[in-house]
Design a protein around this motif. Structure first.
Motif, PDB file in Angstrom:
ATOM      1  N   ASN A   1       0.829  -1.207   0.000  1.00  0.00           N
ATOM      2  CA  ASN A   1       0.000   0.000   0.000  1.00  0.00           C
ATOM      3  C   ASN A   1       0.867   1.263   0.000  1.00  0.00           C
ATOM      4  OD1 ASN A   1      -3.111   0.039   0.225  1.00  0.00           O
ATOM      5  ND2 ASN A   1      -2.558  -1.749   1.469  1.00  0.00           N
ATOM      6  N   VAL A   2       1.902   1.257   0.817  1.00  0.00           N
ATOM      7  CA  VAL A   2       2.758   2.442   0.936  1.00  0.00           C
ATOM      8  C   VAL A   2       3.594   2.662  -0.323  1.00  0.00           C
ATOM      9  CG1 VAL A   2       4.656   3.496   2.242  1.00  0.00           C
ATOM     10  CG2 VAL A   2       2.793   2.334   3.446  1.00  0.00           C
ATOM     11  N   ALA A  17       9.492   2.480   1.071  1.00  0.00           N
ATOM     12  CA  ALA A  17       8.232   2.219   1.780  1.00  0.00           C
ATOM     13  C   ALA A  17       8.498   1.619   3.155  1.00  0.00           C
ATOM     14  CB  ALA A  17       7.343   1.292   0.951  1.00  0.00           C
ATOM     15  N   ARG A  56       2.015   6.193   3.506  1.00  0.00           N
ATOM     16  CA  ARG A  56       1.765   6.278   2.058  1.00  0.00           C
ATOM     17  C   ARG A  56       1.737   7.735   1.593  1.00  0.00           C
ATOM     18  NH1 ARG A  56      -3.946   4.172   0.333  1.00  0.00           N
ATOM     19  NH2 ARG A  56      -4.441   6.043   1.532  1.00  0.00           N
TER      20      ARG A  56
END
Length: 240
Positions: A105-106, A124, A156
């Motif tokens: 996600n990040v 990340a 993120r």
């Protein structure tokens, strides 16, 4: 130096034959590196204003300059590129992709920048460690608490070091203890990287994290306060 300049901003929504005026000729300047809160109750126009500033919605009239660029004149493709380059978001509902791990996600914003996988994973991972989630790299959102999910969202938002960060009710789904942790984290990271942070909130305690509090009522700016030490000073006030 001004990073956002707004003049005569107006937004009217049409619902059948009815016209709803969400913003009424708003003039606003936000300085580079400033932490600013758009403050008001539900329906005050604060989220509409944020959406205008971020280019998520087009104004009915008026001008919006972000880094001297007239964002209301950009096409959807140009806006996507502009946001990818300069803007980060933290949302109340986290907006994480359920099927992806925290690390995935990040790293997502870095994929759109064409960064090689090894480099984006490293970047990340560093951001997740910075928000205290070094043991949650490979967990998916459903395996984390609300506070942990919001930390992923923060990581993120900051991973590509955006010039401007928009935080829309960032602690709305969190308990008091986690709210303080998250707000301190967002504020400290914005200060560290000299980023402009624009927070939308209805909570006076969240507004206290800002250098400047802009109160909206019925689609117009009614009051502007600046924070000096532990006190607020009113520098503008419009009577109803």
């Amino acid at each position: 130096m001004a990073i956002i300049e707004v003049e005569g901003l107006r937004k009217v929504y049409r619902m059948g034959k009815e016209k709803i005026v969400a913003l009424k000729s708003v003039d606003l300047t936000i300085e580079e590196g400033e932490i600013c809160c758009l403050f008001g109750t539900s329906g005050s126009g604060k989220s509409t204003l944020l959406n205008m500033l971020a280019g998520l919605e087009k104004p009915t009239s008026g001008t919006i300059k972000v880094k001297k660029t007239r964002v209301e004149k950009l096409s959807e493709v140009e806006l996507a590129t502009f946001r990818q380059k300069y803007i980060g978001f933290v949302f109340q509902s986290y907006n994480l992709i359920p099927s992806l791990t925290a690390l995935e996600n990040v790293s997502l914003p870095l994929i759109f920048q064409g960064m090689p996988k090894a480099k984006r994973d490293k970047q990340a991972e560093a951001m997740l460690k910075a928000v205290g989630l070094n043991k949650r790299l490979h967990h998916k959102p459903k395996e984390m608490s609300g506070g942990q999910q919001q930390r992923v969202s923060i990581a993120r938002a900051f991973v590509n070091r955006p010039t401007i960060l928009f935080a829309d009710e960032p602690t709305g789904n969190l308990d008091t203890h986690t709210t303080i942790e998250v707000m301190e984290m967002i504020k400290d990271m914005a200060r560290k990287y000299n980023q402009t942070l624009i927070i939308v909130s209805h909570d006076p305690e969240i507004a206290d994290y800002a250098d400047r509090i802009i109160t909206l009522i019925d689609g117009e700016i009614r009051k502007i306060e600046i924070k000096k030490e532990n006190e607020r000073e009113i520098i503008y006030e419009k009577q109803a």
